[in-house]
Design a protein around this motif. Structure first.
Motif, PDB file in Angstrom:
ATOM      1  N   VAL A 180      -3.963   2.762  -2.053  1.00 42.16           N
ATOM      2  CA  VAL A 180      -2.804   2.709  -3.224  1.00 42.16           C
ATOM      3  C   VAL A 180      -2.436   1.863  -3.172  1.00 42.16           C
ATOM      4  O   VAL A 180      -1.596   1.750  -2.642  1.00 42.16           O
ATOM      5  CB  VAL A 180      -2.978   4.270  -2.915  1.00 42.16           C
ATOM      6  N   TYR A 181      -2.149   1.008  -5.227  1.00 43.88           N
ATOM      7  CA  TYR A 181      -2.088   0.116  -5.235  1.00 43.88           C
ATOM      8  C   TYR A 181      -0.885   0.259  -6.660  1.00 43.88           C
ATOM      9  O   TYR A 181      -1.594   0.635  -7.448  1.00 43.88           O
ATOM     10  CB  TYR A 181      -1.841  -1.345  -5.253  1.00 43.88           C
ATOM     11  N   GLY A 182       0.283   0.164  -6.923  1.00 41.30           N
ATOM     12  CA  GLY A 182       0.616   0.305  -8.252  1.00 41.30           C
ATOM     13  C   GLY A 182       1.633   0.605  -7.895  1.00 41.30           C
ATOM     14  O   GLY A 182       2.711  -0.087  -7.188  1.00 41.30           O
ATOM     15  N   GLU A 183       2.898   0.576  -9.214  1.00 39.43           N
ATOM     16  CA  GLU A 183       4.201   0.989  -9.967  1.00 39.43           C
ATOM     17  C   GLU A 183       4.708   1.711  -9.823  1.00 39.43           C
ATOM     18  O   GLU A 183       4.226   2.595 -10.696  1.00 39.43           O
ATOM     19  CB  GLU A 183       4.745   0.193 -10.667  1.00 39.43           C
ATOM     20  N   GLU A 184       6.112   2.409  -8.946  1.00 34.95           N
ATOM     21  CA  GLU A 184       6.875   3.862  -9.804  1.00 34.95           C
ATOM     22  C   GLU A 184       6.608   3.856 -11.248  1.00 34.95           C
ATOM     23  O   GLU A 184       7.233   2.455 -11.809  1.00 34.95           O
ATOM     24  CB  GLU A 184       7.698   4.030  -9.007  1.00 34.95           C
ATOM     25  N   THR A 185       6.815   4.842 -12.215  1.00 35.38           N
ATOM     26  CA  THR A 185       6.211   4.835 -13.429  1.00 35.38           C
ATOM     27  C   THR A 185       7.962   5.356 -13.096  1.00 35.38           C
ATOM     28  O   THR A 185       9.005   6.274 -13.374  1.00 35.38           O
ATOM     29  CB  THR A 185       6.120   6.245 -13.373  1.00 35.38           C
ATOM     30  N   THR A 186       8.349   4.397 -14.925  1.00 31.40           N
ATOM     31  CA  THR A 186       9.672   4.383 -15.350  1.00 31.40           C
ATOM     32  C   THR A 186      10.151   5.099 -16.588  1.00 31.40           C
ATOM     33  O   THR A 186       8.965   5.155 -17.045  1.00 31.40           O
ATOM     34  CB  THR A 186       9.769   2.769 -16.259  1.00 31.40           C
ATOM     35  N   ASN A 197       0.796  -1.136  -0.346  1.00 32.64           N
ATOM     36  CA  ASN A 197       0.158   0.238   0.089  1.00 32.64           C
ATOM     37  C   ASN A 197       0.940   1.291  -0.062  1.00 32.64           C
ATOM     38  O   ASN A 197       1.502   1.343   0.923  1.00 32.64           O
ATOM     39  CB  ASN A 197      -1.016   0.340   1.380  1.00 32.64           C
ATOM     40  N   ILE A 198       1.188   1.724  -0.809  1.00 37.72           N
ATOM     41  CA  ILE A 198       1.893   2.919  -1.569  1.00 37.72           C
ATOM     42  C   ILE A 198       1.287   4.425  -0.559  1.00 37.72           C
ATOM     43  O   ILE A 198       2.289   5.316  -0.971  1.00 37.72           O
ATOM     44  CB  ILE A 198       2.409   2.889  -2.920  1.00 37.72           C
ATOM     45  N   ALA A 199       0.321   4.227   0.163  1.00 42.28           N
ATOM     46  CA  ALA A 199      -0.331   5.283   0.515  1.00 42.28           C
ATOM     47  C   ALA A 199       0.418   5.872   1.702  1.00 42.28           C
ATOM     48  O   ALA A 199       0.312   6.614   1.765  1.00 42.28           O
ATOM     49  CB  ALA A 199      -2.208   5.715   0.238  1.00 42.28           C
TER      50      ALA A 199
END
Length: 313
Positions: free
Chosen positions: A298-304, A164-166
């Motif tokens: 919030v769930y996701g991957e850091e933008t490359t 959870n990146i939040a």
């Protein structure tokens, strides 16, 4: 004859986990939750059957608290009298609290004292199951309703070990509410929906009300999970939009999805389909309303970036 959709021997009656309402009360008798108490007695004096007033239409509605594919609904009629009142009742499934918008599975056409009606819903998907007596003033009495089906799993449900990146970010909101409900309470990791536990945010009655999360970097957002209030006021979250963007201005964020149906303690999985941004916001547009959030994950991957290999552009 055996109905082709007779529940399996060990099938779980998901109606027991829901909550029920009906078109009206009948004095102080026959509350709507008596149809999901697990007691099949058809004797009204056993206090196990519902009862509306003489409405047109009369209806009973079950909130399953999540979306299900409904295979079968089993309706138990009254045994001691009045069995014909159930003739013409429609079993329906839908995602709106409005029973007139539900899709009909089938109709109860023939009744007798204590009759049991197995209605095939053929995997109709919905959050609600209703029983409706349309186009006639009539009392509606149900001595038990059983519902069988499978939960619909959102495609964007976070993985078992997803992070959870939040929790790494910081939050702001459109306004304070006295000294209560600061914005960072939505990212404290505590999912309690009880406001007095001091784990929920709260704005003033803004138009629009909004809450905004700033992440440590730009992310491709797959899923946002929003936890609603449990103790009261759950409908305030109706119509809230989850948005993603790179500007602090929430009006410039792009909408991922909208919360369309709520209930006390509801949990909403919003698919953002890898939308990229450093900010995630929740906005109640076009209406003066308080915004309360009891947790946002919030769930996701850091933008490359194109230069992530270290080569200067």
């Amino acid at each position: 004859m055996v109905s082709p959709c007779t529940p399996a021997l060990n099938a779980v009656n998901i109606a027991r986990q829901g909550t029920a309402e009906q078109s009206s009360p009948y004095l102080n008798f026959g509350g709507p939750n008596l149809a999901i108490d697990g007691k099949r007695s058809g004797i009204f004096s056993d206090w196990t059957c519902t009862h509306t007033s003489n409405d047109s239409p009369s209806w009973w509605r079950l909130n399953l608290k999540a979306s299900y594919t409904i295979s079968t609904v089993v309706v138990y009629n009254r045994l001691d009298c009045c069995d014909t009142r159930l003739t013409g009742a429609e079993v329906r499934v839908g995602d709106s609290p409005d029973v007139s918008k539900h899709v009909r599975c089938g109709t109860i056409e023939v009744t007798f004292p204590g009759s049991v009606h197995t209605i095939c819903c053929n995997d109709l998907i919905g959050h609600y199951v209703s029983v409706v007596l349309p186009n006639q003033p009539q009392y509606l009495t149900l001595c038990e309703v059983e519902v069988y089906g499978e939960a619909v799993t959102p495609e964007c449900k976070p993985g078992l070990n997803a992070i959870n990146i939040a929790r790494q970010g910081t939050a702001e909101q459109s306004s304070p509410y006295l000294d209560f409900g600061g914005p960072n309470l939505a990212i404290d990791g505590k999912r309690s929906g009880v406001f007095s536990d001091w784990t929920c945010t709260h704005t003033s009655n803004d138009s629009p009300s909004w809450w905004r999360l700033k992440l440590k970097a730009s992310y491709d957002i797959s899923t946002v999970v929003v936890y609603n209030r449990l103790d009261c006021c759950d409908t305030r979250l109706m119509g809230a939009e989850v948005r993603v963007g790179d500007s602090p201005d929430v009006s410039k964020h792009v909408k991922c999805g909208t919360i369309e149906t709520t209930y006390p303690g509801s949990v909403h999985n919003i698919c953002c389909n890898e939308m990229s941004g450093q900010y995630v916001s929740i906005v109640l547009p076009n209406q003066p309303q308080y915004l309360t959030l009891c947790e946002v994950e919030v769930y996701g991957e850091e933008t490359t970036s194109p230069d992530s290999n270290g080569v200067a552009g």
